[in-house]
Write an enzyme that holds these catalytic residues in place. Structure first.
Site, PDB file in Angstrom:
ATOM      1  N   GLU A  49       8.682   7.099   0.541  1.00 11.55           N
ATOM      2  CA  GLU A  49       7.583   8.039   0.743  1.00 11.55           C
ATOM      3  C   GLU A  49       7.836   8.809   2.030  1.00 11.55           C
ATOM      4  OE1 GLU A  49       4.043   5.355  -1.339  1.00 11.55           O
ATOM      5  OE2 GLU A  49       3.974   5.780   0.819  1.00 11.55           O
ATOM      6  N   ASP A  60      -5.429   6.979   7.740  1.00  2.28           N
ATOM      7  CA  ASP A  60      -4.384   6.270   8.463  1.00  2.28           C
ATOM      8  C   ASP A  60      -4.905   5.608   9.726  1.00  2.28           C
ATOM      9  OD1 ASP A  60      -2.090   6.867   6.798  1.00  2.28           O
ATOM     10  OD2 ASP A  60      -2.379   8.945   7.424  1.00  2.28           O
ATOM     11  N   TYR A 174      -0.775   3.590  -7.025  1.00  4.99           N
ATOM     12  CA  TYR A 174      -0.816   2.993  -5.689  1.00  4.99           C
ATOM     13  C   TYR A 174      -2.130   2.224  -5.550  1.00  4.99           C
ATOM     14  CZ  TYR A 174      -0.045   2.917  -0.568  1.00  4.99           C
ATOM     15  OH  TYR A 174       0.168   2.545   0.737  1.00  4.99           O
TER      16      TYR A 174
END
Length: 263
Positions: A49, A60, A174
């Site tokens: 990725e 994040d 994912y």
């Protein structure tokens, strides 16, 4: 089939799980990113990725936020990430996934992005904050170009939302291992197995688990339950720790080998 789909099919035939590292492009600089991606491929990464720096990385944790800030100080943009992909592709057939927030993709232009991503050797795109309901045009354009579209499912997702996410994820799905933002953790979520069972009710697409994976034990545990494991913050933290070291790519290669259990 994309390189991502071929790799998962190969791993299934071999009875192995996929190792999927994440790096922020441009951290600490673009040339080092190229070297690190190739080192990860050499260490046995099955998919890589490549993250596009974005000014508001809300999903994040602090490690990847700092990496993003460093890359943005280097003025790294989406076009630079595509160029790095093209440079890697000249030396490696490792599957590449473009990992981005949606805003940079829209600013670039979806039609142009899809064409340029394919020309640069990318195999799929993950737009981390793009909802299924708003993804029709994105998915159509990506599919027409031959790109996989990877979406995230979280433990808080309802069965109906998991069904929708599963129906549009190609290449792999994912699965976020826990609520919250990215970052290393000591233990995997106790509810991970139950969550993955819920996802499997709705898809035969390979599932890769990410968020909080930081040890070989974590990797082995996930491989027992899913087709792939994503490691981001642990690798990005090692890049941060070794910035300026002439052997930084070798150190990242060694970390990846250790995580995979190959060292």
């Amino acid at each position: 089939m994309t390189r991502i789909e071929k790799r998962f099919a190969q791993l299934k035939a071999e009875g192995r799980g996929a190792f999927i590292p994440y790096v922020t492009a441009g951290d600490p600089d673009l040339e080092t990113t190229r070297k690190i991606v190739l080192a990860l491929a050499d260490a046995g990464a099955d998919v890589i990725e490549l993250g596009v720096p974005f000014s508001d990385p809300i999903a994040d944790g602090p490690v990847i936020q700092r990496a993003t800030e460093r890359a943005l100080r280097n003025h790294v943009r989406l076009r630079d990430v595509l160029r790095i992909g093209a440079e890697v592709r000249r030396e490696s057939e490792v599957p590449l996934l473009l990992f981005s927030y949606t805003n940079p993709l829209l600013r670039y232009g979806l039609e142009k992005l899809a064409a340029d991503a394919v020309a640069s050797g990318f195999d799929g795109i993950l737009a981390t904050d793009l909802t299924v309901e708003e993804s029709n045009e994105f998915r159509r354009i990506a599919s027409d170009a031959g790109l996989n579209t990877v979406f995230l499912a979280a433990p808080t997702s309802s069965p109906e939302r998991i069904r929708k996410i599963a129906s549009v994820s190609t290449g792999f799905l994912y699965a976020v291992s826990r609520t919250g933002v990215t970052g290393e953790r000591d233990e995997l979520s106790a509810d991970l197995s139950e969550f993955l069972d819920a996802v499997r009710l709705h898809t035969s697409t390979p599932i890769a688990v990410g968020f909080g994976i930081s040890t070989p034990g974590h990797v082995r545990a996930v491989w027992k339950q899913a087709e792939g494991v994503v490691v981001g913050s642990a690798i990005v933290a090692e890049i941060e720790k070794n910035t300026g070291q002439p052997d930084i790519a070798d150190r990242i290669r060694a970390l990846a080998s250790w995580l995979r259990g190959a060292a």
